[in-house]
Design an enzyme around this catalytic site. Sequence first.
Site, mmCIF file in Angstrom:
data_model
loop_
_atom_site.group_PDB
_atom_site.id
_atom_site.type_symbol
_atom_site.label_atom_id
_atom_site.label_comp_id
_atom_site.label_asym_id
_atom_site.label_seq_id
_atom_site.Cartn_x
_atom_site.Cartn_y
_atom_site.Cartn_z
ATOM 1 N N LEU A 47 -27.771 -6.248 23.116
ATOM 2 C CA LEU A 47 -27.003 -6.886 22.111
ATOM 3 C C LEU A 47 -27.860 -7.207 21.053
ATOM 4 C CD1 LEU A 47 -24.832 -9.428 24.345
ATOM 5 C CD2 LEU A 47 -24.079 -7.653 22.838
ATOM 6 N N HIS A 48 -28.794 -7.771 21.193
ATOM 7 C CA HIS A 48 -29.776 -8.440 20.210
ATOM 8 C C HIS A 48 -30.138 -7.198 19.256
ATOM 9 C CE1 HIS A 48 -32.767 -10.559 18.058
ATOM 10 N NE2 HIS A 48 -33.642 -9.730 18.577
#
Lengths: 334, 243
Positions: free
Chosen positions: B192-193
Amino acid sequence: MSMANGPDSPRTAVSNPPVQPMASNLGAGDLIRRSATSDLPPPTRQLTPVAKLIDVSKCIGCKACQSACIEWNDTLPAVGENVGVYENPHDLTENMFTLMRFTEWVNPATDSLEWLIRKDGCMHCADPGCLKACPAPGAIVQYSNGIVDFIHENCIGCGYCVKGCPFNIPRISKADHRSYKCTLCSDRVAVGQGPACAKACPTQAIVFGTKEDMKKHAEGRIADLKSRGYSQAGLYDPPGVGGTHVMYVLHHADKPQIYAGLPENPSISPLVQSWKGVTKYVGMAAMSMLAVGSVIHGVFGRANRVSREEEEEAERLVEQGDETPPHDPRERRP
Amino acid sequence: MSSSAAKPPAKPRLVYAQPGDAVEPGKPVTVSRYGPLARLNHWITAGSLILLAVSGLALFTPSLYFLTELFGGGQNTRALHPWIGVVLFVSFFVFFLQLWRANLPEKVDVVWLSKIKDVVGGHEENLPELGKYNAGQKFIFWGMVALILLLIATGVMIWEQYFATYFGIPLRRVAVLVHSIAAVLIICIFILHVYAAIWTRGTLRAMTRGTVTGGWAWRHHRKWLRELAGLRRAETRKTGPAE
Ligand code: HEM
Ligand code: SF4
Ligand code: SF4
Ligand code: SF4
């Protein structure tokens, strides 16, 4: 007698070996399980299951089996230190695959002291937790005769087998970082011989043969013990791990724990089951879905871009000062 | 709050700006977000996390066991993984000391989260003005903090070579299960990051050059930009015109 036309599995440990060299009768085609391997081909034949039967009521604690095991496997346990107990060494080690464990137990029914001696070591589970836990392909194998064997060149020393085993058996060597335990003398069984420990036992408290024969032999022993007042005598072949290829005749089979903590109803821990089961499936699914989803969104979605106007807003802010202060009470403006 | 109006301009109390953050006028404006040491440390954290994920996944599932070849075989993978974990832990700890204050939750984070649709749709104009980090970044930060603590604690418990004898087998079973679940979660957060940093164009240069453009800061972290702009004016007023 050569293995080619003799029985597929040895029937006893007491016979003497032939003098001529023999080919191994345990090969890749005899594997029914192989650690971290899902595409194992089915075995080419079914060997007759074997078992070692340990009658604790006949054991005199002489440790001839331990010596025979050291001798056969050419391990060299360090010379120990006497701390006032009979166990020697103090625990199973990578160089001591079997250990006589001694317990002084006062029988509450008779108020008499009973000296319990149990030969500890790998039970050769039909459902082996060590193999289930092992992450290295082929480091642990199970043959169709029931023997669970560690293949050391494939072992990575992670210690997962230690967590998987319900009997606290595998030991990781500090020297070569590989896991060791009783092999059920697979290298002897492969050439028609029984285990070294069984062969060495002077009272034949350890016997070896087909699992069926061993169960029959146990029945006779249990009947004998019952006739002598041990009404709870019985066979230890725990169903929680699918039965074992090392079995005990216990005079108090209703209380296995009194024999130095022999588990009452062993099975692979639910923690290990969920670690090796649902965690892998759900985990792999979650990680791959997220990764694939990100790529799809990256390719087909619209990127979040900074516009020309926003750059100009920032230039104005930095050059001309802030005309529209944010309404945050925490913020103080110069 | 406004009692200092009559006094000479004091150095503003900084809420969002962190040591080293600054604006540089120009077209476009350049905003310093991370200094060279912070960037180096972030790369160490990122690199060790990737190596940990790869070496860990190799043991996690037989279908990825071939990844052990990257580390020179299974024995090496087993031996290296926990040491890389120690590197990750130390570098992340430094990172934590630098960033935790800027990642404390605020009221505005709730507003931002309630408009998550606009976040995902890239409709920044509907979102409240933010400080140096948004709620998503804060979630990633605190998620990483919690998971790395969990991973080092459980990782030590299952570190066969040095710590096997300190923890009982039942505890080690719990530890290995928790370690693998935490690993899955941190890899998900990591994906996600990285994805968010790529999707939000103009972000990656904060990791390479350490700076972002003024427009990027205006669009995503306007309160932070305002503060830095104010800070710069306060400083030029003090020293500025005479020079
Ligand atoms: C923070 C310090 C960490 C330590 C001390 C540590 C230690 C360990 C140890 C000792 C093992 C067992 C295998 C071996 O001996 O090498 C292991 C397995 C594993 N680690 Fe770590 N680790 C850490 C961080 C991480 C991180 C950040 C990740 C994920 C990115 C991770 C993912 C894994 C995975 C997936 C496994 C395999 C688990 C399984 O087989 O189910 N570890 N770790
Ligand atoms: S230590 Fe060796 S045998 Fe035990 S689980 Fe790890 S790789 Fe398999
Ligand atoms: S007793 Fe332990 S080491 Fe032996 S086969 Fe069963 S699980 Fe494996
Ligand atoms: S079967 Fe062989 S390896 Fe196992 S305890 Fe007996 S002698 Fe040792």
